[in-house]
Design an enzyme around this catalytic site. Structure first.
Site, short mmCIF file in Angstrom:
data_model
loop_
_atom_site.label_atom_id
_atom_site.label_comp_id
_atom_site.label_asym_id
_atom_site.label_seq_id
_atom_site.Cartn_x
_atom_site.Cartn_y
_atom_site.Cartn_z
N ASP A 1 67.41 84.83 73.08
CA ASP A 1 67.91 86.00 72.35
C ASP A 1 69.34 85.65 71.90
OD1 ASP A 1 68.44 88.78 71.67
OD2 ASP A 1 69.51 88.92 73.58
N ASP B 1 72.33 88.31 70.73
CA ASP B 1 73.40 89.22 71.20
C ASP B 1 73.32 89.44 72.71
OD1 ASP B 1 74.81 90.78 68.71
OD2 ASP B 1 72.78 90.14 68.23
N ASP C 1 68.76 89.72 77.17
CA ASP C 1 69.50 90.73 77.94
C ASP C 1 69.05 92.15 77.67
OD1 ASP C 1 70.50 90.85 75.28
OD2 ASP C 1 72.25 91.95 76.04
#
Ligand SMILES: [Mg+2]
Length: 385
Positions: A129, A131, A321
């Site tokens: 991922d 961000d 996250d």
């Protein structure tokens, strides 16, 4: 109840797919030939959806309409508070039990040797991922830059293992942050997938685009984007981001007292568009087409594209996250292949197996993987001498 039958036919031909043992880097292999056709047909009782896309049952449309009519606004805001690190202590059942959580989701750095042991004889494939994983969460989403050190690490990683970035962001935007042509990119939550850029002069730019399952929604997404910008401008700090196949309404710079108001504004626009759905992430509401596609589906698609369909000797590692990354963690858990790593400083419900606290730890983990790979290649070369 209608039976929905979805046939996804992927014909994939890759010159060297049968030879993909450990140590081969398919992403940097310019000889790979991808010839793929995708057909999605729906239901024996209903005609196929136009343009070959997955259509939505009336029941689903009504459910979605219900969601968009407001009953869930407070739930989104509460959930956003809970997933915001500064408010995680408001969920005592989790925060009181950090030790138990760490036991079930130990640090991927501490468990590094065990992870390597589990991957023995298998091809590691990396899915990252952006961000909050490769870059810190910052107030202005346009300034979520990754560090030079992180870029260098990801570049080295891609030389060792097939590597893909899977992000909610628009593919072009995440590419501008990462700036590594040798990676796969799955933007807009996997709705816009592109392979590594090929260096051949005769190759046109768009030939490496692999899959865009929601292109018929583009005019609608643009229309809703304009309406959201107009409707939310009365809320200080609200930011609407057009991620091409999906939209994000960022709450990062909005006073928490105004979160419900902003969520209501988003709902008021979305109620006219039952074919779009809302999901909630870390200080963000996301709007996407109601199609059966998410980061988990994108992960499966990428594994197939890499020639790992029905392979038992692949070891996918997905690091993320956000709640949207849970779809990918769950796929890995269900397949019993590889594992997910959740980036979080706080206990959260997750299908990931391991944890890392922040992007700096992600970088350390990736570095260790690169070092291990380089050492094992050297050792193999020496043993042949
Ligand atoms: Mg993220």
């Amino acid at each position: 109840m209608l039976m929905w039958v979805v046939f996804l036919v992927v014909n994939f031909f890759e010159e060297r797919s049968k030879n993909m043992g450990a140590g081969q880097n398919v992403f940097n292999d310019g000889k790979a030939v991808l010839n793929m056709s995708i057909t999605v047909t729906v239901s024996a009782q209903k005609p196929p959806a136009p343009h070959g896309y997955i259509s939505i049952s009336r029941k689903k449309l009504l459910q979605n309409l219900e969601i968009n009519t407001g009953a869930r606004v407070n739930a989104w805001v509460d959930s956003m508070r809970a997933s915001s690190p500064t408010h995680i202590k408001s969920t005592p059942s989790l925060s009181d039990d950090q030790g138990s959580w760490n036991l079930h989701h130990p640090s991927a750095l501490e468990m590094f040797e065990q992870i390597i042991e589990a991957s023995k004889g298998k091809q590691i494939a990396m899915f990252l991922d952006y961000d909050g994983t490769l870059s810190p969460i910052v107030e202005d989403p346009d300034r979520a830059f990754m560090s030079k050190k992180m870029r260098k690490t990801v570049r080295k990683l891609a030389k060792c293992f097939p590597t893909a970035i899977v992000s909610g962001r628009c593919r072009d935007k995440v590419y501008k942050f990462v700036k590594l042509a040798e990676l796969y990119y799955a933007g807009s939550h996997g709705m816009d997938i592109k392979g590594p850029e090929k260096r051949s002069k005769s190759t046109k730019d768009n030939e490496s685009v692999l899959f865009q399952p929601a292109s018929e929604f583009l005019p609608m997404i643009d229309e809703v984007y304009k309406q959201l910008v107009e409707t939310t401008k009365s809320t200080p700090g609200a930011k609407v981001e057009n991620n091409k196949f999906c939209l994000s309404v960022h709450f990062r710079c909005v006073d928490e007292k105004k979160w419900s108001e902003l969520a209501q504004q988003v709902r008021s626009v979305l109620k006219e568009y039952p074919k779009l759905r809302l999901t909630q992430g870390r200080k963000v509401l996301e709007i996407r087409p109601t199609i059966k596609w998410d980061k988990g589906k994108a992960l499966e698609f990428l594994l197939e594209s890499l020639g790992f369909a029905n392979c038992t000797d692949v070891f996918p590692v997905y690091i993320g996250d956000d709640r949207t990354d849970e779809d990918a963690f769950k796929i890995l858990r269900d397949r019993g292949q590889g594992f997910g790593i959740l980036v979080s400083k706080f206990p959260k419900e997750t299908s990931a197996s391991y944890s890392l606290q922040e992007p700096d730890e992600v970088m350390d983990f990736l570095r260790r993987l690169v070092e291990w790979k380089q050492l094992s290649v050297q050792a193999r070369a020496q043993s042949r001498m």
